[in-house]
Design a protein around this motif. Structure first.
Motif, PDB file in Angstrom:
ATOM      1  N   LYS A  24     -17.383 -99.783  24.223  1.00 57.96           N
ATOM      2  CA  LYS A  24     -17.701 -99.503  25.625  1.00 57.96           C
ATOM      3  C   LYS A  24     -17.212 -98.126  26.057  1.00 57.96           C
ATOM      4  CE  LYS A  24     -19.800-103.339  26.297  1.00 57.96           C
ATOM      5  NZ  LYS A  24     -21.277-103.321  26.430  1.00 57.96           N
ATOM      6  N   LYS A  25     -16.286 -97.560  25.279  1.00 62.98           N
ATOM      7  CA  LYS A  25     -15.823 -96.197  25.545  1.00 62.98           C
ATOM      8  C   LYS A  25     -15.974 -95.389  24.273  1.00 62.98           C
ATOM      9  CE  LYS A  25     -12.433 -96.384  29.300  1.00 62.98           C
ATOM     10  NZ  LYS A  25     -11.020 -96.083  29.651  1.00 62.98           N
ATOM     11  N   ILE A  26     -16.700 -94.270  24.366  1.00 63.05           N
ATOM     12  CA  ILE A  26     -16.907 -93.403  23.208  1.00 63.05           C
ATOM     13  C   ILE A  26     -16.597 -91.967  23.609  1.00 63.05           C
ATOM     14  CG2 ILE A  26     -18.566 -92.517  21.518  1.00 63.05           C
ATOM     15  CD1 ILE A  26     -20.137 -95.073  21.807  1.00 63.05           C
ATOM     16  N   ALA A  27     -15.804 -91.300  22.786  1.00 67.03           N
ATOM     17  CA  ALA A  27     -15.572 -89.868  22.997  1.00 67.03           C
ATOM     18  C   ALA A  27     -16.437 -89.084  22.029  1.00 67.03           C
ATOM     19  CB  ALA A  27     -14.100 -89.530  22.780  1.00 67.03           C
ATOM     20  N   ILE A  28     -16.850 -87.910  22.447  1.00 64.02           N
ATOM     21  CA  ILE A  28     -17.644 -87.020  21.595  1.00 64.02           C
ATOM     22  C   ILE A  28     -16.922 -85.684  21.505  1.00 64.02           C
ATOM     23  CG2 ILE A  28     -19.874 -85.932  21.187  1.00 64.02           C
ATOM     24  CD1 ILE A  28     -19.868 -88.475  23.875  1.00 64.02           C
ATOM     25  N   GLY A  29     -16.680 -85.232  20.286  1.00 65.80           N
ATOM     26  CA  GLY A  29     -16.118 -83.903  20.104  1.00 65.80           C
ATOM     27  C   GLY A  29     -17.191 -82.871  20.384  1.00 65.80           C
ATOM     28  N   LEU A  30     -17.056 -82.161  21.498  1.00 69.70           N
ATOM     29  CA  LEU A  30     -18.127 -81.281  21.982  1.00 69.70           C
ATOM     30  C   LEU A  30     -17.719 -79.820  21.912  1.00 69.70           C
ATOM     31  CD1 LEU A  30     -20.926 -81.007  23.359  1.00 69.70           C
ATOM     32  CD2 LEU A  30     -19.753 -81.252  25.551  1.00 69.70           C
ATOM     33  N   SER A  36     -23.187 -80.824  18.284  1.00 77.29           N
ATOM     34  CA  SER A  36     -22.491 -81.704  19.223  1.00 77.29           C
ATOM     35  C   SER A  36     -23.287 -81.906  20.510  1.00 77.29           C
ATOM     36  CB  SER A  36     -21.093 -81.153  19.530  1.00 77.29           C
ATOM     37  OG  SER A  36     -21.160 -79.844  20.044  1.00 77.29           O
ATOM     38  N   MET A  37     -24.039 -80.892  20.950  1.00 81.04           N
ATOM     39  CA  MET A  37     -24.862 -81.065  22.155  1.00 81.04           C
ATOM     40  C   MET A  37     -25.962 -82.092  21.901  1.00 81.04           C
ATOM     41  SD  MET A  37     -23.689 -79.279  24.706  1.00 81.04           S
ATOM     42  CE  MET A  37     -25.043 -79.004  25.863  1.00 81.04           C
ATOM     43  N   LEU A  38     -26.573 -82.034  20.719  1.00 84.50           N
ATOM     44  CA  LEU A  38     -27.586 -83.029  20.370  1.00 84.50           C
ATOM     45  C   LEU A  38     -26.956 -84.418  20.309  1.00 84.50           C
ATOM     46  CD1 LEU A  38     -30.378 -83.941  19.425  1.00 84.50           C
ATOM     47  CD2 LEU A  38     -29.703 -83.335  17.090  1.00 84.50           C
ATOM     48  N   LEU A  39     -25.749 -84.504  19.797  1.00 84.09           N
ATOM     49  CA  LEU A  39     -25.067 -85.787  19.685  1.00 84.09           C
ATOM     50  C   LEU A  39     -24.853 -86.410  21.068  1.00 84.09           C
ATOM     51  CD1 LEU A  39     -23.915 -87.638  17.550  1.00 84.09           C
ATOM     52  CD2 LEU A  39     -21.760 -86.380  17.682  1.00 84.09           C
ATOM     53  N   SER A 127     -10.765 -95.385  21.332  1.00 86.64           N
ATOM     54  CA  SER A 127     -10.412 -95.522  19.914  1.00 86.64           C
ATOM     55  C   SER A 127     -11.462 -94.941  18.975  1.00 86.64           C
ATOM     56  CB  SER A 127     -10.205 -97.000  19.561  1.00 86.64           C
ATOM     57  OG  SER A 127     -11.398 -97.736  19.783  1.00 86.64           O
ATOM     58  N   ILE A 128     -12.599 -94.477  19.520  1.00 86.16           N
ATOM     59  CA  ILE A 128     -13.689 -93.943  18.696  1.00 86.16           C
ATOM     60  C   ILE A 128     -14.083 -92.552  19.185  1.00 86.16           C
ATOM     61  CG2 ILE A 128     -16.108 -94.215  18.015  1.00 86.16           C
ATOM     62  CD1 ILE A 128     -14.322 -96.251  16.708  1.00 86.16           C
ATOM     63  N   VAL A 129     -14.107 -91.594  18.253  1.00 85.08           N
ATOM     64  CA  VAL A 129     -14.586 -90.242  18.547  1.00 85.08           C
ATOM     65  C   VAL A 129     -15.771 -89.956  17.631  1.00 85.08           C
ATOM     66  CG1 VAL A 129     -14.041 -87.781  18.633  1.00 85.08           C
ATOM     67  CG2 VAL A 129     -12.273 -89.470  19.159  1.00 85.08           C
ATOM     68  N   VAL A 130     -16.893 -89.577  18.219  1.00 86.71           N
ATOM     69  CA  VAL A 130     -18.095 -89.269  17.445  1.00 86.71           C
ATOM     70  C   VAL A 130     -18.185 -87.754  17.273  1.00 86.71           C
ATOM     71  CG1 VAL A 130     -20.597 -89.576  17.310  1.00 86.71           C
ATOM     72  CG2 VAL A 130     -19.204 -91.304  18.435  1.00 86.71           C
ATOM     73  N   LEU A 131     -18.413 -87.322  16.026  1.00 87.02           N
ATOM     74  CA  LEU A 131     -18.463 -85.898  15.702  1.00 87.02           C
ATOM     75  C   LEU A 131     -19.834 -85.521  15.143  1.00 87.02           C
ATOM     76  CD1 LEU A 131     -14.977 -85.499  13.963  1.00 87.02           C
ATOM     77  CD2 LEU A 131     -15.557 -85.063  16.355  1.00 87.02           C
ATOM     78  N   GLY A 132     -20.176 -84.240  15.264  1.00 87.70           N
ATOM     79  CA  GLY A 132     -21.509 -83.775  14.895  1.00 87.70           C
ATOM     80  C   GLY A 132     -21.640 -83.199  13.501  1.00 87.70           C
ATOM     81  N   ARG A 185     -19.190 -90.117  12.172  1.00 90.04           N
ATOM     82  CA  ARG A 185     -20.096 -88.974  11.981  1.00 90.04           C
ATOM     83  C   ARG A 185     -21.515 -89.475  11.684  1.00 90.04           C
ATOM     84  NH1 ARG A 185     -15.193 -88.294   9.403  1.00 90.04           N
ATOM     85  NH2 ARG A 185     -13.962 -86.484  10.090  1.00 90.04           N
ATOM     86  N   PRO A 186     -22.306 -89.735  12.716  1.00 85.04           N
ATOM     87  CA  PRO A 186     -23.632 -90.321  12.504  1.00 85.04           C
ATOM     88  C   PRO A 186     -24.707 -89.334  12.053  1.00 85.04           C
ATOM     89  CG  PRO A 186     -23.197 -90.085  14.841  1.00 85.04           C
ATOM     90  CD  PRO A 186     -21.946 -89.663  14.141  1.00 85.04           C
ATOM     91  N   LEU A 187     -24.397 -88.024  12.029  1.00 85.20           N
ATOM     92  CA  LEU A 187     -25.431 -87.031  11.691  1.00 85.20           C
ATOM     93  C   LEU A 187     -25.330 -86.525  10.252  1.00 85.20           C
ATOM     94  CD1 LEU A 187     -25.510 -84.829  14.945  1.00 85.20           C
ATOM     95  CD2 LEU A 187     -26.896 -86.828  14.373  1.00 85.20           C
ATOM     96  N   LEU A 188     -24.501 -87.151   9.415  1.00 88.59           N
ATOM     97  CA  LEU A 188     -24.296 -86.642   8.063  1.00 88.59           C
ATOM     98  C   LEU A 188     -25.571 -86.637   7.216  1.00 88.59           C
ATOM     99  CD1 LEU A 188     -20.832 -88.073   6.939  1.00 88.59           C
ATOM    100  CD2 LEU A 188     -21.402 -85.731   7.591  1.00 88.59           C
TER     101      LEU A 188
END
Length: 513
Positions: A24-30, A36-39, A127-132, A185-188
């Motif tokens: 329910k909470k997601i951080a994105i390294g921007l 990262s903008m696309l993410l 607890s989750i950080v999404v990276l590009g 890292r969903p864009l690998l």
């Protein structure tokens, strides 16, 4: 050229999170770049696609303060996040020196960036950080590690899911409240050109960092230029010289043998195969540990800083050495005093294990000792047995280590802070008397200190006070040794708590929980 659709992104997210629902909470390294903008854009669209308003997106921008324009760019990014209804945090880093003068700036910046992201996530309860990170990043890392003669585990490169690495050991009080922050890292699987194409198609704004084009700044920048521009052009030129009639780089790649094996596509395939093998080896290493535990052939004596095991001899022969090296790597961190333990795997695989194999193949019953990683491996081989016994203890302290191992602690009726002794044992103390006092903590060396051990301590000790206690912490007071904290034996009105340092390199199940 294919673009990244919300549907395909949803599929990748499900792969990352497995059977678990999206947090329910997601951080994105921007950073503000296209990746990262696309993410952020894809996550925003995914949120709308799923019609789930309970998901909170928090973009985190770390301003490394390397360029004067970075502050303005961060504010511009913030305006876009506001339009996209994404919460945005900007953290500006400060260095003690001009960052342009830091030789290993890329490594230093990565460490400081992760520390800042973890701090922000802990504050926000994320607890989750999404990276590009994307496919091209993997290829660049893969080549760097090939050039560095890395092991199969290094060649596996960046994982789709990992923990933010800890730069320091946590004391027991910190561990009790610590929760890891996972990096996803969903864009690998996607190339840079696909990311740029998707940004262009959907009008996604982004910032171009000019330092990324400076091939003299970092090795990664050089490789990015090599695989993105120089190598494709070399292939076209080679095809032309050979009289080839090729319509594009892809066709030239299939005919230009000298360059084919180092094209981005071929290197990506090699990296993915290494990642698959590394994951298998790592899992097998952990299964070996669990098997030894079940069979009561692996035991630890943390109070003595030692461990013992009985290993099947086949574990030390041939390719099995890779698995056994990883098994030891996963287990030894709490007992090793190395400053840079992440280099220890290479010491095991290329140093210790070949020696063990050679010793076993000599077909003789004997006991040998090897010193590596500031540890002593005592190996007992019975030629008629199917197993080999290994005892691992702390190596004798060097003169330099002896000088820096001792320290004074002022104690009173309240618990002191935690102290990390010899990079192995966490210790803290308090006095059972009303008066304050000062004690010294230092290593016991039987040859030197046996004569100053308290007589009462010797008489009432449940263990033999001999050279087997060498390097263990002792409490010195008024010219005598009055306690061995990790053994819970004392002749003093001082209470001690202790713990072996936590294992940062243990096997971790990286499925999202």
């Amino acid at each position: 050229m294919k673009n990244i659709s919300v549907q395909s992104f949803k599929s990748v997210l499900q792969q990352c999170f497995g059977s678990k629902s999206i947090p329910k909470k997601i951080a994105i390294g921007l950073s503000g770049g296209p990746d990262s903008m696309l993410l952020v854009w894809l996550l925003s669209k995914y949120k709308s696609y799923m019609q789930d308003d309970t998901v909170e997106l928090h973009a985190i921008t770390i301003d490394h303060n390397y360029r004067p324009e970075s502050t303005i760019e961060a504010e511009q990014i913030s305006q876009v996040m506001q339009r996209w209804n994404v919460k945005h945090t900007i953290k500006k880093l400060n260095y003690n020196v001009d960052p342009k003068t830091i030789a290993n700036f890329e490594e230093v910046a990565r460490t400081k960036r992760y520390e800042a992201i973890r701090s922000i996530c802990n504050t926000l309860g994320i607890s989750i950080v999404v990276l590009g990170h994307h496919c091209d990043d993997q290829v660049e890392t893969f080549v760097q590690r090939l050039q560095g003669n890395s092991s199969i585990f290094g060649l596996a490169c960046t994982r789709q899911v990992s923990n933010i690495p800890l730069t320091e050991d946590l004391d027991p009080s910190q561990l009790s409240t610590f929760s890891p922050v996972r990096l996803v890292r969903p864009l690998l699987a996607f190339e840079k050109k696909t990311i740029l194409s998707t940004c262009k198609l959907n009008g996604i704004p982004y910032v171009v960092d000019p330092t990324n084009n400076d091939t003299k700044l970092t090795r990664r920048n050089y490789l990015r230029n090599l695989f993105g521009r120089l190598l494709p052009q070399m292939m076209v030129d080679f095809g032309s010289q050979e009289g080839k009639s090729c319509s594009g780089v892809a066709e030239v790649a299939s005919t230009c043998f000298p360059y084919k094996s180092i094209t981005k596509d071929e290197l990506a395939k090699s990296q993915q195969e290494c990642a698959r093998l590394a994951q298998q080896f790592e899992s097998k290493a952990y299964r070996l540990y669990r098997q030894l535990l079940r069979q009561h052939k692996f035991s630890e004596s943390p109070e003595f800083g030692s461990l013992q095991m009985k290993l099947p001899k086949k574990c030390l022969i041939g390719y099995n050495k890779i698995i056994t090296s990883k098994f030891l790597y996963q287990r030894l961190y709490p007992y090793s005093t190395l400053n840079h333990y992440h280099w220890a795997y290479a010491k095991l695989e290329r140093g210790l294990l070949p020696k063990l194999e050679s010793f076993l193949l000599s077909s003789r019953s004997a006991v040998v000792r090897y010193s590596i990683m500031n540890l002593i491996f005592e190996v007992t081989n019975n030629d008629s047995a199917s197993e080999v016994e290994i005892s691992i203890t702390r190596a004798p302290l060097t003169r330099t280590e002896l000088k820096i191992s001792s320290f004074e602690v002022a104690i009173n009726q309240y618990w002191s802070q935690w102290y990390l002794y010899d990079k192995r044992f966490w210790l803290r103390f308090k006095s059972l008397e009303e008066t304050d006092s000062v004690i010294t903590i230092g290593p016991y060396l039987h040859k030197i200190h046996s004569s100053i051990v308290s007589k009462s301590l010797k008489a009432n000790s449940v263990v033999n006070i001999d050279k087997t206690l060498d390097t263990l912490p002792a409490i010195f007071q008024n010219g005598r040794i009055v306690a061995f904290p990790t053994l819970h034996i004392a002749d003093t009105a001082i209470k001690t708590e202790w713990a072996l340092k936590s294992n940062k390199y243990d096997f971790v199940d990286l499925t999202i929980s």
